[in-house]
Design a protein around this motif. Structure first.
Motif, PDB file in Angstrom:
ATOM      1  N   ASP A 112      37.648  25.066  35.838  1.00 13.24           N
ATOM      2  CA  ASP A 112      38.844  25.732  35.179  1.00 13.24           C
ATOM      3  C   ASP A 112      39.612  24.146  34.789  1.00 13.24           C
ATOM      4  OD1 ASP A 112      38.134  28.158  35.844  1.00 13.24           O
ATOM      5  OD2 ASP A 112      39.812  27.859  37.188  1.00 13.24           O
ATOM      6  N   ASP A 137      39.767  31.395  38.568  1.00  6.22           N
ATOM      7  CA  ASP A 137      41.346  31.327  39.204  1.00  6.22           C
ATOM      8  C   ASP A 137      42.447  32.087  38.524  1.00  6.22           C
ATOM      9  OD1 ASP A 137      44.279  31.137  40.255  1.00  6.22           O
ATOM     10  OD2 ASP A 137      43.618  29.024  40.827  1.00  6.22           O
ATOM     11  N   GLU A 138      42.879  33.774  38.825  1.00  9.23           N
ATOM     12  CA  GLU A 138      43.758  33.583  37.849  1.00  9.23           C
ATOM     13  C   GLU A 138      44.820  33.464  37.403  1.00  9.23           C
ATOM     14  OE1 GLU A 138      46.241  37.835  38.112  1.00  9.23           O
ATOM     15  OE2 GLU A 138      45.148  37.084  39.718  1.00  9.23           O
ATOM     16  N   VAL A 141      43.888  31.832  33.680  1.00  5.62           N
ATOM     17  CA  VAL A 141      44.083  32.174  32.809  1.00  5.62           C
ATOM     18  C   VAL A 141      45.437  32.058  31.364  1.00  5.62           C
ATOM     19  CG1 VAL A 141      44.171  34.862  31.500  1.00  5.62           C
ATOM     20  CG2 VAL A 141      42.619  34.420  33.945  1.00  5.62           C
ATOM     21  N   ARG A 154      36.922  36.030  33.368  1.00  3.79           N
ATOM     22  CA  ARG A 154      36.761  35.467  34.823  1.00  3.79           C
ATOM     23  C   ARG A 154      35.183  36.814  35.090  1.00  3.79           C
ATOM     24  NH1 ARG A 154      41.654  37.344  37.760  1.00  3.79           N
ATOM     25  NH2 ARG A 154      40.716  36.310  39.461  1.00  3.79           N
ATOM     26  N   GLU A 157      35.444  38.678  38.680  1.00  4.46           N
ATOM     27  CA  GLU A 157      36.356  39.588  38.448  1.00  4.46           C
ATOM     28  C   GLU A 157      35.541  40.901  37.931  1.00  4.46           C
ATOM     29  OE1 GLU A 157      39.953  41.807  39.586  1.00  4.46           O
ATOM     30  OE2 GLU A 157      39.296  39.578  39.989  1.00  4.46           O
ATOM     31  N   ALA A 274      37.368  40.665  44.684  1.00  7.36           N
ATOM     32  CA  ALA A 274      37.474  41.317  43.760  1.00  7.36           C
ATOM     33  C   ALA A 274      37.143  42.265  43.308  1.00  7.36           C
ATOM     34  CB  ALA A 274      36.764  40.706  42.331  1.00  7.36           C
TER      35      ALA A 274
END
Length: 487
Positions: A112, A137-138, A141, A154, A157, A274
């Protein structure tokens, strides 16, 4: 004389051999692309997603270049036939030398933080080039979007969502996997439904509900939905129709495969978590087996221990569960667990993750009903975004194509054209100036100036193009959101 014998070799090496070697290396791994380079894809990391993506870019005749900071690594990749160029990923001048202002796309698939740096650096050089990044990692985003990424994928996910959609033993409804305007493409499990044991013709789904069976997935193999194609247990139907058609389908098949036993998830990593969230969103109970206690967030739904131990699997409900979902990032372990679970429960549905595309077939042979490839999903999602408006990749080797009606077919009906029989392509919609007709009447003449939406395997598409000297409609690709695809 002795002095000359010592001096000459060093002179030769310094002034002739070394410059020649540098020139050879520069040709194999240049630091700058030719001035006229355009519409190429710039890759910034070499990983399993990139390997799969390169194959798809070559399939669709897209030029690409992989930027590599290290010369030795670039030369190694060149020797395995990867198109490489040397450049630091945080250097704006390196992207200028890659002709980023005329590129079709920049792809960042590293971690990321590095993806953020790549996005920010590229955006500082060129405001218009589309950038696609991956994120684990959310929280990353928003940061990646602020840095300049147009789309953030992602993949963990997306894999979890795909596992959830393909879970049998909970319902038999259709789940949408792709869309072209009003046309929806969906997948629906067949297990323990009245469709099992019937042919496509005998199912009468098109006549009674309005959805068309485009094909059947069974053990990772896609069979076109010919009239005599048999619908087997544990298969997955690929369906086409409108939103109203699928609402009617789901009203009828919602009652099948209802089970109160929890779904068994092996692995509480990113994909396992997820998958659990996606199942919970559908109101489906689950149990997770995880060896590392720190990864567990809900002890009531978790069993701490090694999934290779029979006692642990029995505690998690292997004897009652309708579905086992294997989500570890280790393909060797996934093969081992697939073989083990199939031996314990010959009747259970097994979904398994493959980190590398080359292990997909191995997992099917091991006993998995459906295998989702991390690499394939990432590559497919990127190509879907790159080619939007021309082609939608629904799965590995299965595309939805938009093509102009070939002159040889104008005025012929679909029945007269024998497209499915001669090429393997299925027409799922016809577009004219008046709009789109979904699941068109087979007796309707094909219009001049219209467009066909075809679902086709790679082989079928090539057969169509060769026969009619056609190519996908030359519409400008537009990046946008597309559903995750089958791996």
């Amino acid at each position: 004389m002795l002095f000359l014998l010592v001096l000459l070799p060093f002179t030769f090496i310094e002034f002739f051999y070394e410059p020649w070697m540098r020139a050879q290396a520069e040709r194999r791994a240049p630091r700058e692309l030719p001035e006229g380079t355009r519409d190429h894809v710039i890759l910034t990391n070499y990983d399993e997603v990139t390997v799969a993506l390169i194959r798809r870019l070559e399939q669709f005749a897209y030029d690409y270049v992989l930027m590599v900071p290290d010369l030795d690594e670039a030369l190694r990749l060149h020797d395995i036939r990867i198109r490489v160029a040397v450049g630091e990923l945080d250097d704006p001048d390196a992207y200028k030398q890659m002709r980023v202002e005329r590129a079709a796309l920049v792809v960042a698939t590293a971690n990321d933080t590095l993806n953020t740096n790549v996005s920010f650096t590229v955006r500082g050089v060129c405001e218009k080039v589309p950038i696609i990044s991956t994120a684990s990692d959310e929280a990353s985003v928003d940061i990646l979007e602020l840095a300049g990424s147009n789309h953030v994928l992602r993949l963990e996910e997306m894999l979890g969502q795909s596992f959830s959609r393909r879970t049998m033993g909970t319902d038999a409804v259709a789940h949408v996997i792709g869309q072209f305007d009003e046309l929806l493409i969906a997948e629906a499990p067949t297990k323990r439904t009245p469709l099992v044991g019937k042919t496509v013709r005998e199912s009468r789904l098109r006549e009674n509900i309005g959805v068309a069976i485009l094909g059947v997935w069974s053990q990772g193999v896609f069979q076109p939905g010919a009239a005599d194609t048999m619908i087997e247990d544990n298969a997955v139907l690929v369906l086409a129709g409108s939103r109203e058609h699928f609402d009617r389908y789901n009203e009828i098949y919602l009652i099948y495969n209802v089970s109160t036993s929890p779904i068994l998830i092996i692995g509480a990593g990113g994909v396992g978590r997820a998958t659990a969230r996606a199942l919970a969103d559908r109101g489906i109970d689950y149990r997770i087996v995880e060896r590392v206690a720190d990864r567990v967030w809900d002890h009531e739904k978790s069993v701490i221990g090694n999934a290779a131990e029979l006692a642990i699997l029995k505690q998690a409900g292997i004897d009652e569960t309708p579905t086992v979902i294997i989500t570890t990032h280790d393909d060797d372990m996934n093969v081992y667990l697939t073989v083990y679970c199939r031996r314990l429960r010959p009747d259970v549905q097994i979904l398994s993750r493959a980190q590398l595309e080359r292990n997909v077939r191995t997992l099917y042979r091991a006993g998995a009903d459906i295998v989702m490839s991390y690499a394939s999903m990432g590559a497919t999602s990127i190509v879907n975004l790159l080619r939007r408006g021309k082609t939608l990749m629904l799965a590995e080797g299965l595309d939805l194509l938009r093509v102009a009606v070939p002159p040889a077919l104008v005025g012929k009906t679909l029945t007269e054209s024998s497209l499915r029989e001669e090429t393997g392509c299925a027409v799922v919609a016809i577009r004219t100036g008046a709009g789109m007709e979904i699941i068109p009447d087979p007796q309707r003449p094909l219009p001049e100036g219209g467009e066909l939406l075809l679902i086709a395997s790679t082989k079928a598409a090539e057969a169509f193009f060769d026969k009619y000297q056609a190519r996908p409609t030359d519409a400008e690709p537009q990046l946008g959101e597309i559903a995750a695809s089958h791996g």
